[in-house]
Design a protein around this motif. Structure first.
Motif, PDB file in Angstrom:
ATOM      1  N   PHE A 234       0.816  -1.210   0.000  1.00 44.99           N
ATOM      2  CA  PHE A 234       0.000   0.000   0.000  1.00 44.99           C
ATOM      3  C   PHE A 234       0.853   1.265   0.000  1.00 44.99           C
ATOM      4  CE2 PHE A 234      -2.731   3.206   1.920  1.00 44.99           C
ATOM      5  CZ  PHE A 234      -3.991   2.923   1.410  1.00 44.99           C
ATOM      6  N   GLY A 235       1.792   1.345   0.952  1.00 47.89           N
ATOM      7  CA  GLY A 235       2.582   2.568   1.109  1.00 47.89           C
ATOM      8  C   GLY A 235       3.455   2.877  -0.074  1.00 47.89           C
ATOM      9  N   LEU A 236       4.177   1.885  -0.578  1.00 49.50           N
ATOM     10  CA  LEU A 236       5.062   2.111  -1.720  1.00 49.50           C
ATOM     11  C   LEU A 236       4.280   2.549  -2.950  1.00 49.50           C
ATOM     12  CD1 LEU A 236       7.761  -0.713  -1.647  1.00 49.50           C
ATOM     13  CD2 LEU A 236       8.164   1.747  -1.709  1.00 49.50           C
ATOM     14  N   ARG A 237       3.184   1.870  -3.192  1.00 47.17           N
ATOM     15  CA  ARG A 237       2.372   2.184  -4.378  1.00 47.17           C
ATOM     16  C   ARG A 237       1.873   3.618  -4.335  1.00 47.17           C
ATOM     17  NH1 ARG A 237      -2.615  -1.617  -4.743  1.00 47.17           N
ATOM     18  NH2 ARG A 237      -1.242  -2.976  -5.953  1.00 47.17           N
ATOM     19  N   PHE A 238       1.342   4.003  -3.188  1.00 43.64           N
ATOM     20  CA  PHE A 238       0.712   5.323  -3.106  1.00 43.64           C
ATOM     21  C   PHE A 238       1.691   6.432  -2.763  1.00 43.64           C
ATOM     22  CE2 PHE A 238      -3.001   2.465  -2.414  1.00 43.64           C
ATOM     23  CZ  PHE A 238      -3.615   2.760  -3.625  1.00 43.64           C
ATOM     24  N   SER A 239       2.968   6.108  -2.644  1.00 39.81           N
ATOM     25  CA  SER A 239       3.982   7.162  -2.572  1.00 39.81           C
ATOM     26  C   SER A 239       4.308   7.684  -3.970  1.00 39.81           C
ATOM     27  CB  SER A 239       5.255   6.642  -1.907  1.00 39.81           C
ATOM     28  OG  SER A 239       5.910   5.694  -2.723  1.00 39.81           O
ATOM     29  N   VAL A 240       3.846   6.966  -4.995  1.00 39.36           N
ATOM     30  CA  VAL A 240       4.094   7.366  -6.384  1.00 39.36           C
ATOM     31  C   VAL A 240       2.801   7.804  -7.058  1.00 39.36           C
ATOM     32  CG1 VAL A 240       4.883   6.570  -8.645  1.00 39.36           C
ATOM     33  CG2 VAL A 240       6.124   5.884  -6.579  1.00 39.36           C
ATOM     34  N   LEU A 241       1.755   7.014  -6.895  1.00 40.74           N
ATOM     35  CA  LEU A 241       0.456   7.335  -7.482  1.00 40.74           C
ATOM     36  C   LEU A 241      -0.509   7.755  -6.384  1.00 40.74           C
ATOM     37  CD1 LEU A 241      -0.082   4.332  -9.942  1.00 40.74           C
ATOM     38  CD2 LEU A 241       0.530   6.664 -10.566  1.00 40.74           C
ATOM     39  N   GLY A 242      -1.206   8.871  -6.600  1.00 44.16           N
ATOM     40  CA  GLY A 242      -2.271   9.231  -5.677  1.00 44.16           C
ATOM     41  C   GLY A 242      -3.410   8.232  -5.785  1.00 44.16           C
ATOM     42  N   LEU A 243      -4.286   8.199  -4.800  1.00 38.39           N
ATOM     43  CA  LEU A 243      -5.381   7.233  -4.797  1.00 38.39           C
ATOM     44  C   LEU A 243      -6.275   7.376  -6.024  1.00 38.39           C
ATOM     45  CD1 LEU A 243      -6.339   7.465  -1.026  1.00 38.39           C
ATOM     46  CD2 LEU A 243      -5.467   5.428  -2.169  1.00 38.39           C
ATOM     47  N   LEU A 244      -6.626   8.601  -6.367  1.00 44.66           N
ATOM     48  CA  LEU A 244      -7.499   8.812  -7.523  1.00 44.66           C
ATOM     49  C   LEU A 244      -6.762   8.510  -8.820  1.00 44.66           C
ATOM     50  CD1 LEU A 244      -9.218  12.068  -6.250  1.00 44.66           C
ATOM     51  CD2 LEU A 244     -10.094   9.731  -6.151  1.00 44.66           C
ATOM     52  N   GLU A 245      -5.487   8.826  -8.849  1.00 44.30           N
ATOM     53  CA  GLU A 245      -4.658   8.507 -10.007  1.00 44.30           C
ATOM     54  C   GLU A 245      -4.587   6.990 -10.195  1.00 44.30           C
ATOM     55  OE1 GLU A 245      -0.254   9.931 -11.647  1.00 44.30           O
ATOM     56  OE2 GLU A 245      -0.704   9.950  -9.502  1.00 44.30           O
ATOM     57  N   PHE A 246      -4.482   6.259  -9.095  1.00 43.63           N
ATOM     58  CA  PHE A 246      -4.402   4.797  -9.168  1.00 43.63           C
ATOM     59  C   PHE A 246      -5.714   4.204  -9.684  1.00 43.63           C
ATOM     60  CE2 PHE A 246      -4.717   0.519  -7.324  1.00 43.63           C
ATOM     61  CZ  PHE A 246      -3.570  -0.042  -7.877  1.00 43.63           C
ATOM     62  N   ILE A 247      -6.844   4.799  -9.284  1.00 44.57           N
ATOM     63  CA  ILE A 247      -8.129   4.345  -9.823  1.00 44.57           C
ATOM     64  C   ILE A 247      -8.112   4.462 -11.343  1.00 44.57           C
ATOM     65  CG2 ILE A 247     -10.609   4.819  -9.954  1.00 44.57           C
ATOM     66  CD1 ILE A 247     -10.434   5.783  -7.033  1.00 44.57           C
ATOM     67  N   ASP A 248      -7.582   5.574 -11.842  1.00 46.21           N
ATOM     68  CA  ASP A 248      -7.508   5.770 -13.290  1.00 46.21           C
ATOM     69  C   ASP A 248      -6.602   4.742 -13.956  1.00 46.21           C
ATOM     70  OD1 ASP A 248      -9.238   7.895 -13.178  1.00 46.21           O
ATOM     71  OD2 ASP A 248      -7.752   9.433 -13.642  1.00 46.21           O
ATOM     72  N   TRP A 249      -5.529   4.352 -13.292  1.00 46.97           N
ATOM     73  CA  TRP A 249      -4.621   3.348 -13.864  1.00 46.97           C
ATOM     74  C   TRP A 249      -5.317   1.999 -13.992  1.00 46.97           C
ATOM     75  CZ3 TRP A 249       1.117   2.805 -14.281  1.00 46.97           C
ATOM     76  CH2 TRP A 249       1.731   4.061 -14.497  1.00 46.97           C
ATOM     77  N   GLY A 250      -5.979   1.573 -12.923  1.00 44.47           N
ATOM     78  CA  GLY A 250      -6.618   0.256 -12.947  1.00 44.47           C
ATOM     79  C   GLY A 250      -7.963   0.268 -13.636  1.00 44.47           C
ATOM     80  N   GLY A 251      -8.663   1.391 -13.526  1.00 45.92           N
ATOM     81  CA  GLY A 251      -9.996   1.505 -14.103  1.00 45.92           C
ATOM     82  C   GLY A 251     -11.044   1.631 -13.021  1.00 45.92           C
ATOM     83  N   GLY A 252     -11.894   2.633 -13.159  1.00 45.24           N
ATOM     84  CA  GLY A 252     -12.950   2.827 -12.179  1.00 45.24           C
ATOM     85  C   GLY A 252     -13.903   1.656 -12.118  1.00 45.24           C
ATOM     86  N   ASP A 253     -14.120   0.976 -13.258  1.00 43.69           N
ATOM     87  CA  ASP A 253     -15.014  -0.179 -13.275  1.00 43.69           C
ATOM     88  C   ASP A 253     -14.452  -1.326 -12.436  1.00 43.69           C
ATOM     89  OD1 ASP A 253     -12.933  -0.384 -15.125  1.00 43.69           O
ATOM     90  OD2 ASP A 253     -14.096  -1.597 -16.522  1.00 43.69           O
ATOM     91  N   ILE A 254     -13.126  -1.477 -12.420  1.00 38.77           N
ATOM     92  CA  ILE A 254     -12.502  -2.509 -11.590  1.00 38.77           C
ATOM     93  C   ILE A 254     -12.790  -2.244 -10.122  1.00 38.77           C
ATOM     94  CG2 ILE A 254     -10.332  -3.620 -10.939  1.00 38.77           C
ATOM     95  CD1 ILE A 254     -11.211  -4.112 -13.840  1.00 38.77           C
ATOM     96  N   LEU A 255     -12.647  -0.985  -9.707  1.00 39.58           N
ATOM     97  CA  LEU A 255     -12.952  -0.624  -8.326  1.00 39.58           C
ATOM     98  C   LEU A 255     -14.426  -0.868  -8.026  1.00 39.58           C
ATOM     99  CD1 LEU A 255     -12.289   0.623  -5.576  1.00 39.58           C
ATOM    100  CD2 LEU A 255     -12.669   2.878  -6.595  1.00 39.58           C
ATOM    101  N   TYR A 256     -15.285  -0.536  -8.961  1.00 40.71           N
ATOM    102  CA  TYR A 256     -16.731  -0.699  -8.754  1.00 40.71           C
ATOM    103  C   TYR A 256     -17.082  -2.154  -8.469  1.00 40.71           C
ATOM    104  CZ  TYR A 256     -21.722  -0.869  -9.728  1.00 40.71           C
ATOM    105  OH  TYR A 256     -23.076  -1.093  -9.636  1.00 40.71           O
ATOM    106  N   TYR A 257     -16.588  -3.053  -9.317  1.00 43.15           N
ATOM    107  CA  TYR A 257     -16.930  -4.461  -9.150  1.00 43.15           C
ATOM    108  C   TYR A 257     -16.230  -5.086  -7.939  1.00 43.15           C
ATOM    109  CZ  TYR A 257     -19.278  -4.143 -13.633  1.00 43.15           C
ATOM    110  OH  TYR A 257     -20.132  -3.789 -14.651  1.00 43.15           O
ATOM    111  N   ALA A 258     -15.015  -4.669  -7.662  1.00 44.40           N
ATOM    112  CA  ALA A 258     -14.324  -5.151  -6.459  1.00 44.40           C
ATOM    113  C   ALA A 258     -15.070  -4.691  -5.209  1.00 44.40           C
ATOM    114  CB  ALA A 258     -12.888  -4.651  -6.440  1.00 44.40           C
ATOM    115  N   SER A 259     -15.533  -3.443  -5.227  1.00 46.84           N
ATOM    116  CA  SER A 259     -16.262  -2.903  -4.075  1.00 46.84           C
ATOM    117  C   SER A 259     -17.593  -3.628  -3.891  1.00 46.84           C
ATOM    118  CB  SER A 259     -16.513  -1.406  -4.259  1.00 46.84           C
ATOM    119  OG  SER A 259     -15.295  -0.702  -4.346  1.00 46.84           O
ATOM    120  N   ARG A 260     -18.242  -3.957  -5.006  1.00 53.33           N
ATOM    121  CA  ARG A 260     -19.511  -4.674  -4.907  1.00 53.33           C
ATOM    122  C   ARG A 260     -19.311  -6.062  -4.300  1.00 53.33           C
ATOM    123  NH1 ARG A 260     -23.521  -5.184 -10.054  1.00 53.33           N
ATOM    124  NH2 ARG A 260     -22.026  -6.773 -10.725  1.00 53.33           N
ATOM    125  N   TYR A 261     -18.213  -6.735  -4.692  1.00 52.15           N
ATOM    126  CA  TYR A 261     -17.904  -8.041  -4.122  1.00 52.15           C
ATOM    127  C   TYR A 261     -17.638  -7.933  -2.613  1.00 52.15           C
ATOM    128  CZ  TYR A 261     -15.041 -11.946  -2.591  1.00 52.15           C
ATOM    129  OH  TYR A 261     -14.519 -12.981  -1.867  1.00 52.15           O
TER     130      TYR A 261
END
Length: 330
Positions: A234-261
């Motif tokens: 968690f820490g290493l990843r978000f020391s480079v990418l902001g949380l919202l920036e990371f959502i854009d990298w992976g895709g908002g739809d990925i977060l949506y379905y992961a959150s639903r699960y």
């Protein structure tokens, strides 16, 4: 910004006040620490010696870890002046900027703001450092609230770059600009935040810390393994990418379905906010759509990705975690 006539005082000589003072003296600017508590002479002398010793110890720690040279620590310490409340009146009259760092007790803050308002010039900026109260609540305690702003520092204040700045409706835009310029001058990274409980970092970290504690409570993993996962994942990843920036990298739809699960498997606290579903419906899932929380339509995406990955590689190297070629064969 010219520092020739810059006079900075900090009200409250506790941990936060010391940290703010350290930030200024390390950057080359003198600062006055003002003790707001009434003390007799012997008690005051002893207290001031403890405060000066605390600052000296922090400077020596910076020497120990290679951030400062010994002579630089001595020079920095010489830039601190410690004054009692009664001694500070003439100093306040010359101040360009006053930080309030008194205990998080509303009556103490009200008394402090009333007192400082009487003695500083009308052009002086008054900045609270509170993490508990909103700037809109405190502005009412200050004469001429247009010069009042909140600057929330993170501990340890002399090392953490971030300062979260919020203003009230009454705050003059030029006051905000002056404060932001000064914070940048001493090496800080200020961000603007609306006056909402939790600001930015405290709000995010409260969720993360509570979830970590909850996983211990539920027996998900050991304390040590959870903290390791946070440090090297968690820490290493978000020391480079902001949380919202990371959502854009992976895709908002990925977060949506992961959150639903996770909502179905664990709890409704994992439900994604409406903005995620709205972005999906509008084809704004992130980098692959050219838009997400950020707009990538005119960005050289490959060059941008390369910059971020290079930053990540440097963080891995500093942490001693860079994957070594043929490491399994050695």
């Amino acid at each position: 910004m010219s520092t020739g006539l810059l006079n900075v005082s900090v009200l409250g000589a506790g941990r936060m006040g010391e940290g703010i003072a350290l930030s200024f003296i390390n950057a080359g600017l003198p600062v006055t620490l003002i003790d707001i508590k009434e003390r007799d002479e012997d008690e005051r002398c002893g207290y001031f010696e403890r405060v000066r010793s605390n600052i000296r110890n922090e400077l020596q720690m910076l020497v120990h870890i290679g951030v400062l040279q010994p002579e630089q620590a001595d020079i920095a310490l010489s830039r601190v002046t410690l004054l009692s409340k009664s001694q500070a009146v003439s100093t306040l009259q010359r101040c360009d900027l006053v930080f309030e760092a008194v205990p998080e007790v509303i009556a103490v803050k009200q008394e402090t703001f009333g007192w400082v308002s009487e003695h500083v010039a009308t052009t002086a900026i008054i900045a609270s450092t509170t993490s508990t109260f909103l700037v809109t609540e405190l502005a009412e305690m200050v004469n001429e609230p247009e010069r009042f702003v909140n600057a929330h520092w993170l501990n340890p204040a002399h090392l953490m770059p971030l300062v979260e700045v919020s203003r009230s409706e009454a705050t003059c835009p030029q006051v905000v600009e002056r404060l932001l310029a000064l914070l940048k001058l001493i090496g800080k990274v200020p961000v603007m935040c609306n006056p909402v409980a939790g600001y930015i970092v405290p709000r995010i970290q409260a969720l993360a810390m509570n979830e970590a504690a909850r996983m211990v409570e539920e027996g998900v993993a050991s304390v040590e393994d959870i903290d390791t996962a946070v440090r090297v994942g968690f820490g290493l990843r978000f020391s480079v990418l902001g949380l919202l920036e990371f959502i854009d990298w992976g895709g908002g739809d990925i977060l949506y379905y992961a959150s639903r699960y996770l909502t179905g498997a664990l709890d409704s606290r994992f439900k994604s906010p409406e903005v995620i579903a709205n972005n999906m419906q509008n084809g704004r899932n992130g980098i692959r759509d050219g838009q997400g929380f950020y707009d990538y339509r005119e960005v050289d995406v490959e060059a941008y990705k390369l910059r971020r990955l290079s930053e990540f590689a440097r963080k891995l190297a500093l942490s001693g975690l860079t994957p070594a070629f043929d490491s399994a064969l050695k």
